[in-house]
Design a protein around this motif. Structure first.
Motif, PDB file in Angstrom:
ATOM      1  N   HIS A 102       1.077   2.014  -3.603  1.00 52.31           N
ATOM      2  CA  HIS A 102       2.255   2.165  -2.746  1.00 52.31           C
ATOM      3  C   HIS A 102       2.601   3.644  -2.554  1.00 52.31           C
ATOM      4  O   HIS A 102       3.298   4.244  -3.360  1.00 52.31           O
ATOM      5  N   THR A 103       2.102   4.211  -1.492  1.00 50.94           N
ATOM      6  CA  THR A 103       2.357   5.609  -1.134  1.00 50.94           C
ATOM      7  C   THR A 103       2.930   5.662   0.282  1.00 50.94           C
ATOM      8  O   THR A 103       2.986   4.662   0.994  1.00 50.94           O
ATOM      9  N   ALA A 104       3.320   6.867   0.712  1.00 52.24           N
ATOM     10  CA  ALA A 104       3.803   7.049   2.081  1.00 52.24           C
ATOM     11  C   ALA A 104       2.717   6.704   3.092  1.00 52.24           C
ATOM     12  O   ALA A 104       3.002   6.181   4.180  1.00 52.24           O
ATOM     13  N   LEU A 105       1.456   6.997   2.731  1.00 52.59           N
ATOM     14  CA  LEU A 105       0.339   6.642   3.609  1.00 52.59           C
ATOM     15  C   LEU A 105       0.265   5.136   3.800  1.00 52.59           C
ATOM     16  O   LEU A 105       0.070   4.640   4.920  1.00 52.59           O
ATOM     17  N   MET A 106       0.445   4.392   2.716  1.00 55.55           N
ATOM     18  CA  MET A 106       0.442   2.937   2.816  1.00 55.55           C
ATOM     19  C   MET A 106       1.598   2.451   3.680  1.00 55.55           C
ATOM     20  O   MET A 106       1.439   1.546   4.507  1.00 55.55           O
ATOM     21  N   ASP A 107       2.771   3.053   3.500  1.00 50.99           N
ATOM     22  CA  ASP A 107       3.918   2.682   4.318  1.00 50.99           C
ATOM     23  C   ASP A 107       3.615   2.888   5.801  1.00 50.99           C
ATOM     24  O   ASP A 107       3.968   2.056   6.644  1.00 50.99           O
ATOM     25  N   ASP A 108       2.951   3.997   6.119  1.00 50.02           N
ATOM     26  CA  ASP A 108       2.607   4.294   7.509  1.00 50.02           C
ATOM     27  C   ASP A 108       1.612   3.270   8.061  1.00 50.02           C
ATOM     28  O   ASP A 108       1.774   2.773   9.183  1.00 50.02           O
ATOM     29  N   LEU A 109       0.589   2.947   7.268  1.00 44.61           N
ATOM     30  CA  LEU A 109      -0.414   1.972   7.715  1.00 44.61           C
ATOM     31  C   LEU A 109       0.207   0.594   7.918  1.00 44.61           C
ATOM     32  O   LEU A 109      -0.133  -0.121   8.867  1.00 44.61           O
ATOM     33  N   MET A 110       1.148   0.234   7.034  1.00 47.39           N
ATOM     34  CA  MET A 110       1.810  -1.058   7.183  1.00 47.39           C
ATOM     35  C   MET A 110       2.726  -1.061   8.395  1.00 47.39           C
ATOM     36  O   MET A 110       2.794  -2.046   9.134  1.00 47.39           O
ATOM     37  N   ALA A 111       3.428   0.052   8.620  1.00 42.90           N
ATOM     38  CA  ALA A 111       4.333   0.143   9.763  1.00 42.90           C
ATOM     39  C   ALA A 111       3.578   0.038  11.084  1.00 42.90           C
ATOM     40  O   ALA A 111       4.089  -0.519  12.069  1.00 42.90           O
ATOM     41  N   ARG A 112       2.346   0.547  11.108  1.00 41.62           N
ATOM     42  CA  ARG A 112       1.538   0.510  12.327  1.00 41.62           C
ATOM     43  C   ARG A 112       0.733  -0.787  12.462  1.00 41.62           C
ATOM     44  O   ARG A 112      -0.002  -0.962  13.427  1.00 41.62           O
ATOM     45  N   GLY A 113       0.874  -1.655  11.472  1.00 47.67           N
ATOM     46  CA  GLY A 113       0.179  -2.932  11.535  1.00 47.67           C
ATOM     47  C   GLY A 113      -1.292  -2.853  11.198  1.00 47.67           C
ATOM     48  O   GLY A 113      -2.034  -3.817  11.423  1.00 47.67           O
ATOM     49  N   VAL A 114      -1.734  -1.727  10.629  1.00 47.83           N
ATOM     50  CA  VAL A 114      -3.137  -1.575  10.264  1.00 47.83           C
ATOM     51  C   VAL A 114      -3.473  -2.440   9.059  1.00 47.83           C
ATOM     52  O   VAL A 114      -4.566  -3.014   8.979  1.00 47.83           O
ATOM     53  N   ILE A 115      -2.535  -2.549   8.134  1.00 48.31           N
ATOM     54  CA  ILE A 115      -2.721  -3.392   6.960  1.00 48.31           C
ATOM     55  C   ILE A 115      -1.459  -4.214   6.731  1.00 48.31           C
ATOM     56  O   ILE A 115      -0.381  -3.863   7.204  1.00 48.31           O
ATOM     57  N   ASN A 116      -1.606  -5.301   5.977  1.00 47.36           N
ATOM     58  CA  ASN A 116      -0.507  -6.206   5.667  1.00 47.36           C
ATOM     59  C   ASN A 116      -0.240  -6.136   4.164  1.00 47.36           C
ATOM     60  O   ASN A 116      -1.044  -6.608   3.360  1.00 47.36           O
ATOM     61  N   GLY A 117       0.894  -5.535   3.796  1.00 47.96           N
ATOM     62  CA  GLY A 117       1.204  -5.335   2.386  1.00 47.96           C
ATOM     63  C   GLY A 117       1.288  -6.623   1.599  1.00 47.96           C
ATOM     64  O   GLY A 117       0.748  -6.730   0.492  1.00 47.96           O
ATOM     65  N   ALA A 118       1.970  -7.620   2.135  1.00 45.37           N
ATOM     66  CA  ALA A 118       2.110  -8.887   1.422  1.00 45.37           C
ATOM     67  C   ALA A 118       0.754  -9.561   1.228  1.00 45.37           C
ATOM     68  O   ALA A 118       0.474 -10.147   0.180  1.00 45.37           O
ATOM     69  N   GLU A 119      -0.099  -9.480   2.245  1.00 44.36           N
ATOM     70  CA  GLU A 119      -1.433 -10.068   2.133  1.00 44.36           C
ATOM     71  C   GLU A 119      -2.251  -9.362   1.058  1.00 44.36           C
ATOM     72  O   GLU A 119      -2.976 -10.016   0.284  1.00 44.36           O
ATOM     73  N   LEU A 120      -2.149  -8.044   0.991  1.00 46.07           N
ATOM     74  CA  LEU A 120      -2.880  -7.295  -0.030  1.00 46.07           C
ATOM     75  C   LEU A 120      -2.425  -7.698  -1.429  1.00 46.07           C
ATOM     76  O   LEU A 120      -3.251  -7.847  -2.333  1.00 46.07           O
ATOM     77  N   CYS A 121      -1.118  -7.851  -1.598  1.00 48.97           N
ATOM     78  CA  CYS A 121      -0.611  -8.272  -2.906  1.00 48.97           C
ATOM     79  C   CYS A 121      -1.135  -9.655  -3.264  1.00 48.97           C
ATOM     80  O   CYS A 121      -1.509  -9.913  -4.407  1.00 48.97           O
TER      81      CYS A 121
END
Length: 276
Positions: free
Chosen positions: A212-231
Motif C-alpha cells: 500500500h503505497t501512493a503508487l498503488m493508490d494512483d493505479l487503483m484510482a486509474r482503474g489499472v488494478i483492483n485493490g479489493a481483488e488483490l487482497c
C-alpha cells in the motif's frame, strides 16, 4: 468453507507488526534511491531510526525535501542530505555517489529502490515505454550498484540491496516490460553476489508483493488494478505495509545477515505460494 472478507487497504485483524533492532547499523552511510515516496521513504525512516547517516536520492526534488523534513522532525540530530538525480542517467548516478562520498566519507549500504510501474498490453507497448521501463527498473539498478560497488570494493566491503518484485520471480499478462526488468534485477543480484563476495560486498534483493503505497493508490484510482481483488487473492488477505518491506531491508543490510548474499527475499503475504 467461507471466504473471509478482504481487507482492502487498512489492516484491522492483521497479525501484529513489531520492529526489530539492529545496533550495528548506527553510523552506517546509506545511499537510498527512490527515497521520495513509498517503500524508499519507509526505508529512510527505518534506517534513520537506527542512527544511520543518509543520502536520499530521487528524481522528484519536492518529494526528497518532504522525506528529509520528515526525518529531521522524527529523528532530531539525524545526519541526512539529498541529491536529485535520475538513476537512468549513469553520469548523474556517478555524481550522486561522489556527492555521498564527499558528504559522509564512504558508502556502506546502497538501497536500490527507485523504479516505475509499467502495466500495458504487450501489443500496445511502445518502444519508448519498453526502453523507459528497462532504463529505470533494470539499467538504473545496475548503474547504482556499479558506482557504489566500486567504492565499496576499495573501502573493504559493503551491502547492496535492490528492490525487485514478486513479478521478478513470476509472470503476468500485461506486465511484460516490468516483469522482464524485475527478473533482470533478481539475476543481477545473484551475479553480483557471486562476483563481489571476494570484495566483502553482500548483494541481495527484496521482492515485495502488493504494498500500500501512493503508487498503488494512483493505479487503483486509474482503474489499472483492483485493490479489493488483490487482497482477495493474497492468503493473508491484505496489502503489505511499506514499513514491513523496510524491516526486511534492515535485516538484510545488518550484520545479522552476514552470511546471506545472492538471495531474493519474498515479502508478499503468500501471493506466490498461492500460485498467482
Amino acid at each position: 468453507m467461507t471466504t473471509p472478507t478482504p481487507i482492502p487497504l487498512g489492516y484491522p485483524g492483521a497479525q501484529p507488526f513489531a520492529t526489530a533492532s539492529y545496533p550495528g547499523l548506527a553510523g552506517r552511510v546509506v545511499l537510498n534511491t527512490g527515497a521520495g515516496s513509498g517503500i524508499g521513504r519507509a526505508m529512510a525512516h527505518a534506517f534513520a531510526r537506527h542512527g544511520a547517516r543518509l543520502m536520499l536520492l530521487d528524481i522528484d526534488q519536492a518529494a526528497l525535501e518532504q522525506t528529509c523534513a520528515q526525518l529531521q522532525q522524527a529523528f532530531p540530530g539525524v545526519e541526512v542530505d539529498i541529491v536529485q538525480a535520475s538513476i537512468a542517467d549513469d553520469e548523474a548516478v556517478e555524481r550522486a555517489c561522489a556527492a555521498t562520498e564527499a558528504r559522509f566519507g564512504r558508502i556502506d549500504i546502497l538501497l536500490n529502490n527507485a523504479g516505475i510501474s509499467m502495466n500495458k498490453p504487450s501489443l500496445e507497448l511502445t518502444p519508448a515505454e519498453w526502453r523507459r521501463a528497462i532504463d529505470i527498473d533494470l539499467s538504473g539498478v545496475f548503474y547504482c550498484a556499479q558506482a557504489a560497488g566500486r567504492r565499496m570494493a576499495s573501502q573493504g566491503g559493503g551491502v547492496i540491496l535492490s528492490t525487485a518484485s514478486i513479478w521478478g520471480l513470476s509472470s503476468s499478462a500485461n506486465r511484460l516490460a516490468y516483469c522482464a526488468a524485475k527478473a533482470g534485477v533478481v539475476s543481477l543480484t545473484k551475479c553480483l553476489a557471486a562476483e563481489w563476495a571476494q570484495h566483502r560486498i553482500r548483494v541481495n534483493a527484496i521482492c515485495p508483493g502488493y504494498t500500500h503505497t501512493a503508487l498503488m493508490d494512483d493505479l487503483m484510482a486509474r482503474g489499472v488494478i483492483n485493490g479489493a481483488e488483490l487482497c482477495g487473492k493474497t492468503p493473508m488477505n491484505r496489502l503489505g505495509r511499506p514499513e514491513e518491506m523496510a524491516e526486511a531491508a534492515l535485516y538484510l543490510a545488518s550484520d545479522a545477515a552476514a552470511f546471506i548474499t545472492g538471495h531474493a527475499l519474498v515479502s508478499d503475504g503468500g501471493w506466490l505460494a498461492q500460485g498467482y
